[in-house]
Design an enzyme around this catalytic site. Structure first.
Site, short mmCIF file in Angstrom:
data_model
loop_
_atom_site.label_atom_id
_atom_site.label_comp_id
_atom_site.label_asym_id
_atom_site.label_seq_id
_atom_site.Cartn_x
_atom_site.Cartn_y
_atom_site.Cartn_z
N THR A 98 0.88 -1.17 0.00
CA THR A 98 0.00 0.00 0.00
C THR A 98 0.91 1.21 0.00
OG1 THR A 98 -1.76 -1.15 1.20
CG2 THR A 98 -1.80 1.26 1.22
N LYS A 173 -7.19 1.27 -3.07
CA LYS A 173 -6.81 0.79 -1.74
C LYS A 173 -6.99 1.89 -0.70
CE LYS A 173 -5.28 -1.74 1.58
NZ LYS A 173 -3.95 -2.35 1.67
N LYS A 241 0.49 4.75 8.74
CA LYS A 241 1.15 5.15 7.49
C LYS A 241 0.13 5.30 6.37
CE LYS A 241 2.45 2.13 4.72
NZ LYS A 241 1.94 1.44 3.50
#
Length: 302
Positions: A98, A173, A241
């Site tokens: 990701t 995503k 993150k």
């Protein structure tokens, strides 16, 4: 028919499980990760160790990566010893990390310049989905590369969707992570309410999972919280993150995303208080009192 050789970079919780599935499917595998001991189970199962990302990529048809940060993606593919420095380059690079849409676009540009194709293919489904081959794989990049990679994807995921050009998989995503983080805020407060009300966790979860409140998190993470299991399927630090990437992409689109600002604050507080390597369900552990208090964020009083 001999299966094409695959390069694999990154053997964390997700990467290790996915790479084992590739091996069991009969693909010859070359593996590299920063800490060789983390790849030992793969080596014991027949994978060949590679000293650098370039070594992992050399002579393979496809080289896959699943690392932590966009900067890691840049290093393993575009760095001095990156995959695109391999003497014999792969036909396709697949990044399951990701990462940012911008990094996906940069990787695709460099891959094209070296006569290769790149797919950004972040995944969702956690450690369970990775082990069982039930991941959702969100793909961006050339249609031709997507079609060639489809047999490999089918060993890893149940839902495989091509979203469009390079970067589109990463954008899909980020939508997923918005929904995950919003759901975790709700789960945290729901578990705290359940705890303080003296309700039986199992009975409540049986009731709510069958109705409109049902979700993957309710089915898989809420029972872990109820029994005090905060081992990672997906790390607190990694969701923090990802939420940073969400807020960055949202700013580019002119979207303030206030719920995601709250979620980022929550996961940042957990990370800063020594909980970065716990599973994302740790937020509900803090809210329900199972993990103590975390200065800087208290979901039940937000």
């Amino acid at each position: 028919m001999t299966s094409p050789r695959i390069g694999w970079i990154g053997t964390g919780v997700m990467g290790n499980a996915m790479a084992h599935r590739v091996l069991r499917a009969g693909y010859p595998l070359k593996v590299h990760t920063r800490t060789k001991s983390k790849a030992q189970s793969l080596i014991d199962s027949g994978a060949v160790w590679a000293d650098t990302p370039a070594d992992a990529a050399n002579g393979t048809a496809v080289c896959c990566s699943i690392v932590s940060l966009p900067s890691d993606v840049q290093q393993v593919h575009l760095g001095e010893h990156g995959t695109l420095q391999a003497p014999t380059k792969p036909e396709i690079l697949i990044d399951f990390t990701t990462s940012s849409p911008g990094m996906a676009e940069l990787l695709a540009e460099h891959a094209t310049a070296h006569g290769a194709m790149a797919l950004d293919a972040p995944v969702s489904g956690g450690d369970v989905g990775a082990r069982e081959g039930q991941l959702s794989i969100m793909v961006g990049g050339p249609e031709a590369a997507f079609q060639l990679a489809q047999p490999l994807f089918e060993h890893l995921g149940k839902t495989i969707v091509h979203h469009g050009e390079s970067g589109a998989g990463q954008r899909a995503k980020l939508v997923n992570q918005i929904l995950v983080a919003g759901g975790m805020l709700g789960l945290a407060e729901a578990m705290a309410f359940c705890e303080q009300s003296g309700l039986n966790h199992d009975r409540v979860l049986r009731s709510v999972s069958a109705g409109a409140a049902g979700s993957w998190a309710v089915d898989h993470l809420a029972p872990r919280v109820a029994r005090g299991d905060f081992d990672p399927g997906f790390f607190v630090a990694h969701l923090k993150k990802d939420l940073g990437l969400v807020l960055e992409a949202g700013a580019d689109l002119g979207l303030p995303l206030p719920a995601m600002q709250l979620a980022f604050k929550a996961y940042q507080a957990l990370s800063e208080n020594g909980m970065g390597t716990l599973g994302t369900q740790a937020l509900a552990g803090v809210a329900s009192g199972k993990l103590g208090e975390v200065p800087g964020f208290s979901p039940q009083h937000s």
